[in-house]
Design a protein around this motif. Sequence first.
Motif, PDB file in Angstrom:
ATOM      1  N   GLU A 431      70.955 -14.668  -4.372  1.00 14.63           N
ATOM      2  CA  GLU A 431      70.418 -14.085  -5.593  1.00 14.63           C
ATOM      3  C   GLU A 431      69.923 -12.670  -5.320  1.00 14.63           C
ATOM      4  O   GLU A 431      69.150 -12.452  -4.394  1.00 14.63           O
ATOM      5  CB  GLU A 431      69.269 -14.938  -6.133  1.00 14.63           C
ATOM      6  CG  GLU A 431      69.677 -16.354  -6.509  1.00 14.63           C
ATOM      7  CD  GLU A 431      68.489 -17.216  -6.873  1.00 14.63           C
ATOM      8  OE1 GLU A 431      67.373 -16.661  -6.988  1.00 14.63           O
ATOM      9  OE2 GLU A 431      68.671 -18.431  -7.028  1.00 14.63           O
ATOM     10  N   GLY A 432      70.368 -11.712  -6.124  1.00 16.86           N
ATOM     11  CA  GLY A 432      69.914 -10.341  -5.958  1.00 16.86           C
ATOM     12  C   GLY A 432      71.069  -9.378  -5.817  1.00 16.86           C
ATOM     13  O   GLY A 432      72.242  -9.764  -5.799  1.00 16.86           O
ATOM     14  N   PRO A 433      70.746  -8.090  -5.688  1.00 13.37           N
ATOM     15  CA  PRO A 433      71.788  -7.067  -5.610  1.00 13.37           C
ATOM     16  C   PRO A 433      72.580  -7.137  -4.316  1.00 13.37           C
ATOM     17  O   PRO A 433      72.110  -7.667  -3.303  1.00 13.37           O
ATOM     18  CB  PRO A 433      71.007  -5.755  -5.711  1.00 13.37           C
ATOM     19  CG  PRO A 433      69.635  -6.094  -5.231  1.00 13.37           C
ATOM     20  CD  PRO A 433      69.393  -7.511  -5.658  1.00 13.37           C
ATOM     21  N   SER A 434      73.781  -6.600  -4.358  1.00 12.37           N
ATOM     22  CA  SER A 434      74.652  -6.578  -3.182  1.00 12.37           C
ATOM     23  C   SER A 434      74.309  -5.332  -2.369  1.00 12.37           C
ATOM     24  O   SER A 434      74.930  -4.274  -2.526  1.00 12.37           O
ATOM     25  CB  SER A 434      76.120  -6.572  -3.616  1.00 12.37           C
ATOM     26  OG  SER A 434      76.973  -6.713  -2.504  1.00 12.37           O
ATOM     27  N   ASP A 435      73.299  -5.455  -1.514  1.00 10.17           N
ATOM     28  CA  ASP A 435      72.745  -4.282  -0.832  1.00 10.17           C
ATOM     29  C   ASP A 435      72.454  -4.557   0.641  1.00 10.17           C
ATOM     30  O   ASP A 435      71.568  -3.948   1.230  1.00 10.17           O
ATOM     31  CB  ASP A 435      71.450  -3.832  -1.519  1.00 10.17           C
ATOM     32  CG  ASP A 435      70.401  -4.949  -1.596  1.00 10.17           C
ATOM     33  OD1 ASP A 435      70.656  -6.046  -1.064  1.00 10.17           O
ATOM     34  OD2 ASP A 435      69.332  -4.711  -2.193  1.00 10.17           O
ATOM     35  N   ILE A 436      73.214  -5.475   1.253  1.00 10.08           N
ATOM     36  CA  ILE A 436      72.926  -5.894   2.625  1.00 10.08           C
ATOM     37  C   ILE A 436      74.163  -5.693   3.499  1.00 10.08           C
ATOM     38  O   ILE A 436      75.269  -6.079   3.116  1.00 10.08           O
ATOM     39  CB  ILE A 436      72.502  -7.372   2.670  1.00 10.08           C
ATOM     40  CG1 ILE A 436      71.233  -7.586   1.834  1.00 10.08           C
ATOM     41  CG2 ILE A 436      72.265  -7.831   4.107  1.00 10.08           C
ATOM     42  CD1 ILE A 436      70.843  -9.039   1.678  1.00 10.08           C
ATOM     43  N   LEU A 437      73.952  -5.108   4.675  1.00  7.60           N
ATOM     44  CA  LEU A 437      75.005  -4.995   5.680  1.00  7.60           C
ATOM     45  C   LEU A 437      74.521  -5.693   6.944  1.00  7.60           C
ATOM     46  O   LEU A 437      73.426  -5.424   7.438  1.00  7.60           O
ATOM     47  CB  LEU A 437      75.321  -3.531   5.995  1.00  7.60           C
ATOM     48  CG  LEU A 437      76.445  -3.315   7.018  1.00  7.60           C
ATOM     49  CD1 LEU A 437      77.792  -3.736   6.442  1.00  7.60           C
ATOM     50  CD2 LEU A 437      76.494  -1.860   7.489  1.00  7.60           C
ATOM     51  N   MET A 438      75.337  -6.608   7.447  1.00 13.31           N
ATOM     52  CA  MET A 438      75.047  -7.283   8.711  1.00 13.31           C
ATOM     53  C   MET A 438      75.923  -6.684   9.808  1.00 13.31           C
ATOM     54  O   MET A 438      77.092  -6.377   9.574  1.00 13.31           O
ATOM     55  CB  MET A 438      75.324  -8.787   8.593  1.00 13.31           C
ATOM     56  CG  MET A 438      74.485  -9.504   7.559  1.00 13.31           C
ATOM     57  SD  MET A 438      74.958 -11.261   7.365  1.00 13.31           S
ATOM     58  CE  MET A 438      74.575 -11.889   9.025  1.00 13.31           C
ATOM     59  N   VAL A 439      75.349  -6.535  11.005  1.00 11.36           N
ATOM     60  CA  VAL A 439      76.129  -6.117  12.168  1.00 11.36           C
ATOM     61  C   VAL A 439      75.829  -7.116  13.279  1.00 11.36           C
ATOM     62  O   VAL A 439      74.668  -7.442  13.542  1.00 11.36           O
ATOM     63  CB  VAL A 439      75.807  -4.659  12.581  1.00 11.36           C
ATOM     64  CG1 VAL A 439      74.337  -4.458  12.906  1.00 11.36           C
ATOM     65  CG2 VAL A 439      76.706  -4.223  13.735  1.00 11.36           C
ATOM     66  N   ARG A 486      79.006   3.601  13.298  1.00 13.62           N
ATOM     67  CA  ARG A 486      79.429   4.404  12.147  1.00 13.62           C
ATOM     68  C   ARG A 486      79.291   3.628  10.847  1.00 13.62           C
ATOM     69  O   ARG A 486      78.892   4.177   9.812  1.00 13.62           O
ATOM     70  CB  ARG A 486      80.888   4.855  12.319  1.00 13.62           C
ATOM     71  CG  ARG A 486      81.081   6.025  13.261  1.00 13.62           C
ATOM     72  CD  ARG A 486      82.463   6.662  13.075  1.00 13.62           C
ATOM     73  NE  ARG A 486      83.540   5.688  13.206  1.00 13.62           N
ATOM     74  CZ  ARG A 486      84.153   5.406  14.353  1.00 13.62           C
ATOM     75  NH1 ARG A 486      83.769   6.003  15.475  1.00 13.62           N
ATOM     76  NH2 ARG A 486      85.138   4.531  14.400  1.00 13.62           N
ATOM     77  N   ALA A 487      79.627   2.347  10.884  1.00 13.70           N
ATOM     78  CA  ALA A 487      79.548   1.537   9.664  1.00 13.70           C
ATOM     79  C   ALA A 487      78.113   1.432   9.169  1.00 13.70           C
ATOM     80  O   ALA A 487      77.845   1.532   7.959  1.00 13.70           O
ATOM     81  CB  ALA A 487      80.127   0.150   9.927  1.00 13.70           C
ATOM     82  N   VAL A 488      77.152   1.242  10.097  1.00 13.14           N
ATOM     83  CA  VAL A 488      75.752   1.134   9.698  1.00 13.14           C
ATOM     84  C   VAL A 488      75.236   2.471   9.212  1.00 13.14           C
ATOM     85  O   VAL A 488      74.562   2.563   8.166  1.00 13.14           O
ATOM     86  CB  VAL A 488      74.904   0.608  10.869  1.00 13.14           C
ATOM     87  CG1 VAL A 488      73.421   0.607  10.498  1.00 13.14           C
ATOM     88  CG2 VAL A 488      75.351  -0.796  11.264  1.00 13.14           C
ATOM     89  N   GLY A 495      75.377   4.535   1.220  1.00  9.08           N
ATOM     90  CA  GLY A 495      75.453   3.289   0.466  1.00  9.08           C
ATOM     91  C   GLY A 495      76.798   2.611   0.549  1.00  9.08           C
ATOM     92  O   GLY A 495      76.964   1.492   0.036  1.00  9.08           O
ATOM     93  N   HIS A 496      77.779   3.234   1.205  1.00  4.18           N
ATOM     94  CA  HIS A 496      79.119   2.653   1.283  1.00  4.18           C
ATOM     95  C   HIS A 496      79.149   1.544   2.328  1.00  4.18           C
ATOM     96  O   HIS A 496      78.667   1.697   3.451  1.00  4.18           O
ATOM     97  CB  HIS A 496      80.146   3.721   1.657  1.00  4.18           C
ATOM     98  CG  HIS A 496      81.528   3.156   1.868  1.00  4.18           C
ATOM     99  ND1 HIS A 496      82.405   2.941   0.827  1.00  4.18           N
ATOM    100  CD2 HIS A 496      82.164   2.753   3.006  1.00  4.18           C
ATOM    101  CE1 HIS A 496      83.526   2.423   1.316  1.00  4.18           C
ATOM    102  NE2 HIS A 496      83.414   2.313   2.628  1.00  4.18           N
ATOM    103  N   ARG A 497      79.748   0.407   1.949  1.00  5.36           N
ATOM    104  CA  ARG A 497      80.002  -0.699   2.875  1.00  5.36           C
ATOM    105  C   ARG A 497      81.485  -1.018   2.859  1.00  5.36           C
ATOM    106  O   ARG A 497      82.192  -0.694   1.898  1.00  5.36           O
ATOM    107  CB  ARG A 497      79.238  -1.950   2.448  1.00  5.36           C
ATOM    108  CG  ARG A 497      77.745  -1.853   2.424  1.00  5.36           C
ATOM    109  CD  ARG A 497      77.143  -3.176   1.971  1.00  5.36           C
ATOM    110  NE  ARG A 497      77.754  -3.671   0.746  1.00  5.36           N
ATOM    111  CZ  ARG A 497      77.473  -4.835   0.169  1.00  5.36           C
ATOM    112  NH1 ARG A 497      76.604  -5.642   0.730  1.00  5.36           N
ATOM    113  NH2 ARG A 497      78.057  -5.202  -0.947  1.00  5.36           N
ATOM    114  N   PRO A 498      81.963  -1.695   3.904  1.00  4.00           N
ATOM    115  CA  PRO A 498      83.346  -2.169   3.847  1.00  4.00           C
ATOM    116  C   PRO A 498      83.550  -3.065   2.626  1.00  4.00           C
ATOM    117  O   PRO A 498      82.632  -3.785   2.213  1.00  4.00           O
ATOM    118  CB  PRO A 498      83.515  -2.959   5.148  1.00  4.00           C
ATOM    119  CG  PRO A 498      82.444  -2.444   6.056  1.00  4.00           C
ATOM    120  CD  PRO A 498      81.306  -2.060   5.178  1.00  4.00           C
TER     121      PRO A 498
END
Length: 506
Positions: A431-439, A486-488, A495-498
């Motif tokens: 639940e919530g915005p799509s604003d997470i990046l995991m590495v 680079r991705a992080v 704000g760009h994610r794969p």
Amino acid sequence: MTNWMRRTLIPTLCATAVAAAMTATPPVALAAGAGSTPVPHLDWQPCALPPGTTGPAGQECAILPVPLDHLRPGGRTVPVAVTRLRSDRPENRRGTLVVIPGGPGSSGVQRLAQKGAVLQEELKGAYDLVSLDPRGVGGSVKARCGIPAADRRLVTLRSWPTPGGGTTESAERSRRTAGSCAANGGAVLRSFTTRNEARDIDLFRQALGEREVSVWGTSYGAYVAAVYDRTHPGSVDRVVLDSTGDPDPSRVARGWLENMSRGATDRFADFAAWSADPAREAEGLRLAARAEDVEPLFLALAGELDGAPRDSGTPGVPLTGNGLRQALQNALYSDRSFPGMARLILEAGDPQALPSLPPDLAQVIQDEDASLMVSTICNDVRWPAPGSGYARRVAADRARYPLTAGMPVNVTPCAFWKDAPAEEPARITDEGPSDILMVQSLRDPATPYAGALKMRTALGDRARMVTVGQGGHGMYLGNGNECGDRAVTRFLTTGHRPARDTHCAN
């Protein structure tokens, strides 16, 4: 993660050193704020770091008073040490990034001293960088359980079974520790929880005058970041979860510890390949001609030390089989530790050598640091009671994962903890915005990929995961690779994610 447990001793000792040398700050006034919790005023001063420690120019420190009990905001307050490093390129600034340390037991003041300059360069001034010493750490409020010194070595604070897999000694030591914490820790010790760390972070956000902050949490800090995002959703901008454990609320901390058996096995292949490489010959560190021979060699040596511990270079502290196993767990976090581990194995196997113990085996952990390491994981969630099958689980785990000898599933002080958790652990959801990046490394010794996949599943479309081919723990600007970094960086700055989960090979 920590998991619990990311190489606990060294970060906590660093944190204590920072606390002792921090610039003293005058009492902090509480300004009236919206709602029932006063918003503190922060009196920023230059940080005074320990001799020989160099932090980035401009790092500042302050004391944040927080409610001992956030549910009673008008009551007693306790100090939390906070730090900041302002953007060196204000024209590029887009917000504030909270750097959340791991552990439990790591210092945010020390982490920013170590990582601040490289973060500034990597992020090109996009953020003011801030962090804090969680309760129980560094310059923040402390508590003492009064744990005897013999129980405060890493090989005794961790519940290593006795040779052959016995659990009786661990159970008795765990009972002592839990009893000491119940008798001496008080309300301050009971306040050491993940939920309270998340609340302290949000009060810090308010004191900074920020409507929202971005967060980067590593190891246990990644779980704190996920809990903060879940419990304060309107306060969070972008979230980076680095080296993440299973968020199952019924098994937090306990599940992370159990997963270390699998993690050590996943990661050991890297150490075996490194130590069998012909390049080690010239360095005097080659352990075997073939990678597949390194694990049997290690297990045989640990077994010999179980029966006949060796005197070491630290008087009164022999190298035991469990000491060798604990040294391995620490060394698997980073390739940089491989040479020292290979040297210890060679010394331990040489009858003419006097093995030189790494500092985290040689030293006694300070009582306040050991108390924090134990209490946070016990306060967060209820653990299985004594007599609920620990011996059986240890026997099974030893057979399946001999490198960890049953330690990750053995009885801990949490089994004897006197106080039930004051609150249920937060449930991480999609639940919530799509604003997470995991590495995440595919071969992480502390928070293995299998556990991180459960966090990824729990977050659903809110997250994307970047896996990294480099083994180790703590990927961003640490043990990872340029592709993952680079991705992080791109996510934090643009704000760009794969578009979908992706992999960065070595």
